[in-house]
Design a protein around this motif. Structure first.
Motif, short mmCIF file in Angstrom:
data_model
loop_
_atom_site.label_atom_id
_atom_site.label_comp_id
_atom_site.label_asym_id
_atom_site.label_seq_id
_atom_site.Cartn_x
_atom_site.Cartn_y
_atom_site.Cartn_z
N ARG A 190 48.58 44.27 46.53
CA ARG A 190 48.74 45.81 46.82
C ARG A 190 47.34 46.22 47.00
N ALA A 191 46.42 45.73 46.72
CA ALA A 191 44.92 46.18 46.82
C ALA A 191 44.81 45.85 48.48
N LEU A 192 45.25 44.76 48.89
CA LEU A 192 44.87 44.44 50.27
C LEU A 192 45.62 45.51 50.98
N ALA A 193 47.09 45.95 50.89
CA ALA A 193 47.64 46.87 51.52
C ALA A 193 46.97 48.35 51.24
N ALA A 194 46.27 48.64 50.29
CA ALA A 194 45.57 49.65 50.42
C ALA A 194 44.00 49.86 50.80
N ALA A 247 41.53 48.09 49.60
CA ALA A 247 40.66 47.68 48.75
C ALA A 247 40.52 46.36 48.49
N HIS A 248 39.56 45.91 49.92
CA HIS A 248 39.13 44.49 49.90
C HIS A 248 38.60 43.64 48.80
N GLN A 249 37.57 44.51 48.08
CA GLN A 249 36.88 43.95 46.89
C GLN A 249 37.59 43.82 45.72
N ASP A 250 38.49 44.54 45.65
CA ASP A 250 39.63 44.65 44.30
C ASP A 250 40.58 43.36 44.58
N ALA A 251 41.08 43.22 45.80
CA ALA A 251 41.80 42.11 46.27
C ALA A 251 41.08 40.97 45.76
N VAL A 252 39.95 40.68 46.42
CA VAL A 252 39.27 39.31 46.05
C VAL A 252 39.04 39.09 44.56
N ASP A 253 38.77 40.11 43.80
CA ASP A 253 38.66 40.05 42.29
C ASP A 253 40.13 39.49 41.60
N HIS A 254 40.99 40.03 42.14
CA HIS A 254 42.42 39.68 41.56
C HIS A 254 42.78 38.36 41.99
N PHE A 255 42.69 37.85 43.28
CA PHE A 255 43.06 36.45 43.57
C PHE A 255 41.93 35.39 43.02
N VAL A 313 47.72 22.17 45.96
CA VAL A 313 48.15 23.55 46.41
C VAL A 313 49.50 23.70 46.62
N ASP A 314 50.12 24.45 45.80
CA ASP A 314 51.54 24.75 45.75
C ASP A 314 51.75 26.18 46.62
N ALA A 315 53.01 26.56 46.33
CA ALA A 315 53.45 27.74 47.39
C ALA A 315 52.50 28.99 46.74
N GLU A 316 52.36 29.24 45.47
CA GLU A 316 51.88 30.22 44.90
C GLU A 316 50.43 30.15 44.98
N THR A 317 49.65 28.98 44.99
CA THR A 317 48.20 28.97 45.20
C THR A 317 47.96 29.04 46.75
N ALA A 318 48.83 28.75 47.71
CA ALA A 318 48.68 28.98 49.15
C ALA A 318 48.56 30.34 49.23
N GLU A 319 49.73 31.39 48.72
CA GLU A 319 49.50 32.78 48.80
C GLU A 319 48.17 33.21 48.31
N LEU A 320 47.70 32.67 47.12
CA LEU A 320 46.45 33.20 46.72
C LEU A 320 45.15 32.88 47.55
N LEU A 321 45.36 31.81 48.22
CA LEU A 321 44.20 31.19 48.89
C LEU A 321 44.24 32.20 50.28
N TYR A 322 45.67 32.42 50.77
CA TYR A 322 45.62 33.40 51.95
C TYR A 322 45.20 34.67 51.67
N GLY A 323 45.52 35.34 50.59
CA GLY A 323 44.97 36.44 50.35
C GLY A 323 43.57 36.70 50.01
N LEU A 324 43.06 35.89 49.40
CA LEU A 324 41.57 35.66 49.25
C LEU A 324 40.88 35.65 50.32
N GLY A 325 41.18 34.66 51.33
CA GLY A 325 40.36 34.37 52.52
C GLY A 325 40.50 35.71 53.37
N LEU A 326 41.63 36.11 53.46
CA LEU A 326 41.90 37.27 54.21
C LEU A 326 40.95 38.41 53.68
N ALA A 327 40.90 38.79 52.29
CA ALA A 327 40.01 39.81 51.76
C ALA A 327 38.69 39.66 52.07
N GLN A 328 38.26 38.32 51.95
CA GLN A 328 36.77 37.74 52.03
C GLN A 328 36.34 38.02 53.49
#
Length: 866
Positions: free
Chosen positions: A428-432, A434-442, A462-477
């Motif tokens: 949700r932070a990425l969609a808004a 709010a990239h730094q907030d997204a980094v903190d959450h991931f 790395v499972d499906a959930e971890t992959a989603e977190l890594l993808y979101g974190l990398g995108l935000a970073q």
């Protein structure tokens, strides 16, 4: 005066208020002002703002308030949302339509109340994250400007030391735009909360460059002022000794003073002429003990309710508190809340039913810190579960708040809910934007998963959930990390890519492989290797392969200097685009190809491909592609000396860029528009365009070199040196290698030295020259820049050996404008250094003919001079 009714302290602020009123008067005259009130907790920042707001109201100013939330879980842009929400509630639909214009749909994404007034709003178009955030900022800024034309605005943003990064970025954006509008913005923050690494510290450094900004520190009050306050609020004139006793325990902090005097009144210890000296009040623990003594006067049930509320946060909902207070009936809890309100420990949240807030953060902190860790953990767990029940199907919309409580309860509740809600909150932070907030959450979710895994297994799966977190974190970073740290983002994306490649998720593979790094870092910070791997997975001739090839051709041409490989990739991508009728893919590929043609000195091809892309983009109203294609065309025309072609692009690039409202491409458009006046010597016009670009991107090397060279051209060497030093700072923050930043400094610094006549040894540009010329993957375009810079240094130092080397390398590139220096003039200088005067004269004749034909007046003057 009756006990419990002492008003807030406001004495000794005459000078501060005079300055603030002066700033407000400036704003009323159309000179926007931004003032930061700084001081320790309780020093009176909020009270000072209340006095200013009262004065502003008398002047017909609309006052809007927003306060940052101390605990985790608040939505991005929360202080701005509060201020705009208050405005929306009292404004008519017609007024909002007029003032927000087409930006209403963007603002409604963070202020949903707008849709209640304007129900017919369409959803804003889907854009890349940086473009969408810029569009949101531009819409909010435009709305505030329009609103201020109807009625002057005073915006107060309190407790900025707790602000989310997105709110601070919006503050920076508005500061650059408010100079000529009837807007005053006052921000309050605690300097005791700031370190050099604090997000607000970075924002303050950016704001300090803006002419609208100033900082105002609030000092502690004096002993005489304390005596005046006591007399004004209680009618009692204390002796110097008694006043001194209170002052010794408060050290001039207005909050400490107010709380001590309030307690003395309530306890009956304050009598005419003297007091019983307060016992046990020590600084800095004094405030905690004052609050503790006040809490001791409450009933046991009231203390229990407040203690539970303190774990919920600074603000709390009565319904939630009722669920948690199982030992009390609802009537008992209501009585306890009313008791706390009567003692001014909590207060209603304006405009919200059954919602309360602690009257000061220190009250909540005192209560929370007195609780045992075990009880706090259990309360956080119960709060999380109760919130899930209260929110029901809407729980995901409150993911950040839930993630916070389950994080605090992790030792009891385990990591599952923390990870789930942190993932949702990050998305949700990425969609808004709010990239730094997204980094903190991931990051928090990944750390929780790693800790849990370490206690049971390898911790590296790395499972499906971890992959989603890594993808979101990398995108935000990719939107938050400095360029020199971007490898961390690409490491996370690579781990996610490996998982998706293993399970065959082609859509995610392509999405990751298409993520570009910052446009100005062409190498060392790229995921081009993932694009190559994705191409091995995507079926040949598939549409996904076409998307990958379009991006990969750019990687090959820029990072690997592989022109032939890039051409092959582009041709394949174009064939797939034609087959599938995908005009968008065709346009993007032609634009990528135009850049590579230019960077490899195929100028006719660069013009052809950029013109074809422009035609398709205009027909499809694809603003991003049109602006990009016009930029590569403009650079090509500048290089080959076609001023008329450059003028066509410079005069047409601003309109689509302004409609696009993407910060990078708008800055690019201003850079393009500045090229013509720089080449013609219209320095004032050039400075205006460059400064508009720098307001958007203060560290853009393209704009910095233009402003630096402009100042040296007009003889302001000190100002030019300042921009040169900023360019050197960009180098320090950028990756090594033949990057835009290095290529820019490689030429900018020697040109400046040739104008000023000052050649330092070693020269600041030499490291950048070496970084470009020693790289086997440097493109011809940047190699030419570095070679020209090295040539100028060799000429100024009279180094015939190096001049001979550079002459041999440059003589195959006559008739080109290398940024803002003609290659023929550089060849003439090199030949002169070698003693070949006839050759030198011939090269200078070529330079004069080139500059006269092109109309490049300053370079013509330098060629005549040399």
């Amino acid at each position: 005066m009756s006990s419990g009714h002492i008003p807030g302290i406001f004495v000794g602020r005459r000078q501060e208020m005079a300055e603030l009123r002066g700033a407000l008067d400036d704003a009323l005259s159309g000179q926007g002002r931004l003032v930061m009130l700084v001081g320790e907790p309780g020093i009176g920042k909020t009270r000072t703002c209340q006095e200013l707001a009262s004065y502003a109201g008398q002047q017909g100013v609309q006052v809007l308030w927003g306060r940052c939330y101390e605990e985790e879980g608040s939505p991005p842009y929360w202080p701005w949302v509060q201020a705009m929400r208050a405005y929306v509630q009292q404004a008519s639909s017609e007024q909002l339509t007029s003032e927000m214009g087409p930006g209403a749909a963007d603002i409604a994404e963070i202020v949903p109340n707008i849709r209640g007034k304007l129900p017919d709003l369409e959803m804003p178009p889907a854009l890349e994250s940086e473009a969408a955030r810029f569009r949101l900022f531009d819409s909010i800024t435009g709305f505030l400007k329009n609103a201020a034309q109807n009625q002057p605005l005073l915006l107060v943003l309190d407790d900025l030391h707790w602000a989310d990064r997105s709110s601070l970025l919006l503050l920076e954006f508005l500061a650059r735009e408010m100079g000529q509008y009837r807007i005053m913005l006052v921000g309050c923050y605690r300097d005791t909360e700031l370190s050099r690494q604090h997000p607000l510290a970075e924002t303050l450094a950016q704001l300090s460059r803006e002419p609208v900004f100033r900082r105002q520190a609030l000092r502690g009050l004096g002993q005489d002022e304390l005596g005046q306050f006591i007399e004004a609020t209680t009618g009692i004139q204390l002796s110097q000794e008694s006043t001194g006793a209170i002052y010794a325990h408060t050290e001039g902090n207005p909050f400490f003073m107010t709380e001590v005097v309030r307690l003395l009144v309530e306890s009956g210890e304050l009598t005419a002429g003297h007091i019983s000296t307060p016992q046990g009040l020590r600084i800095p623990e004094g405030v905690r003990e004052v609050i503790g003594r006040r809490l001791n006067r409450l009933s046991e049930q009231c203390n229990q309710a407040l203690a539970t509320a303190s774990i919920i946060g600074r603000e709390f909902d009565f319904r939630l508190l009722n669920i948690l207070s199982s030992g009390m009936s609802e009537d008992q809890l209501l009585k306890a809340v009313d008791e706390a309100v009567s003692f001014h420990l909590i207060e209603d949240v304006p405009g919200q039913m059954d919602r309360y807030q602690f009257s000061h953060a220190l009250i909540q902190q005192t209560l929370a810190e007195e609780m045992t860790t075990s009880r706090k953990v259990r309360l956080h767990s119960r709060i999380g579960e109760a919130l899930e029940e209260l929110y029901g199907n809407d729980a995901e919309a409150h993911a950040a708040e839930l993630a916070h409580h389950f994080a605090e309860a992790q030792t009891l509740a385990g990591p599952q809910k923390l990870v789930r809600y942190s993932l949702l909150a990050g998305q949700r932070a990425l969609a808004a934007f709010a990239h730094q907030d997204a980094v903190d959450h991931f990051q928090r979710a990944l750390e929780a998963k790693d800790e849990h895994a370490d206690s049971s297994s390898s911790g590296q799966v790395v499972d499906a959930e971890t992959a989603e977190l890594l993808y979101g974190l990398g995108l935000a970073q990719t939107s938050t990390l400095p360029r020199l740290e971007l490898q961390e983002a690409y490491h996370n994306l690579t781990r996610a890519f490996d998982y998706y490649a293993g399970v065959g998720d082609l859509s995610r593979i392509v999405a990751i492989a298409e993520i570009p790094g910052p446009v100005l870092s062409e190498r060392s910070t790229s995921i081009g290797h993932l694009t190559a791997r994705a191409l091995e997975i995507a079926p040949d001739h598939s549409h996904e392969a076409g998307r990958l090839l379009s991006f990969y051709g750019n990687v090959q041409g820029m990072e690997e200097a592989d022109y032939q490989g890039a051409q092959y990739s582009f041709e394949r991508a174009l064939a797939i685009a034609k087959r599938d009728g995908d005009t968008g893919l065709e346009m993007r590929t032609l634009t990528h190809a135009a850049q590579i043609e230019l960077w490899h000195h195929h100028f006719a091809e660069a013009v052809d491909r950029s013109q074809r892309a422009i035609e398709l983009a205009r027909a499809a109203d694809d603003l991003r592609t049109e602006v990009g294609a016009r930029y590569w065309a403009a650079l090509t025309f500048r290089t080959i000396g076609d001023l008329e072609g450059l003028k066509r692009q410079a005069s047409t690039i601003l309109d689509p860029a302004e409609r696009l409202r993407d910060r990078y491409w708008l800055a690019t458009a201003f850079s393009t528009a500045s090229m013509v006046p720089v080449l013609e010597g219209a320095w004032d016009d050039a400075r205006e365009f460059i400064d508009r670009g720098l307001n958007l991107m203060p560290m853009d090397p393209r704009l910095l070199i233009e402003r630096e060279l402009l100042e040296f051209q007009v003889g302001d060497y000190a100002q030019g040196q300042d921009y040169l030093e900023r360019l050197q700072e960009v180098i320090r923050l950028s990756p090594a290698g033949p990057t835009t930043a290095n290529a820019t400094l490689a030429l900018a610094s020697p040109i400046a030295a040739s104008i000023s006549g000052e050649v330092r040894d070693p020269h600041p540009g030499e490291a950048s020259i070496a970084a470009v010329l020693s790289s086997p993957t440097a493109t011809p375009f940047f190699t030419l820049w570095a070679r020209a810079g090295a040539s100028l240094l060799a000429v100024m130092r009279g180094e015939s050996g190096r001049a001979k080397e550079h002459y041999a390398a440059l003589k195959s590139s006559p008739g080109l404008m290398i940024l803002y220096v003609c290659s023929d003039r550089v060849l003439g200088l090199l030949a002169q250094t070698l003693g070949n005067l006839d050759q030198s004269a011939a090269h200078f004749d070529d330079a004069l003919a080139f500059c006269r034909k092109a109309g490049y007046r300053p370079e013509l003057a330098w060629s005549l001079y040399d």
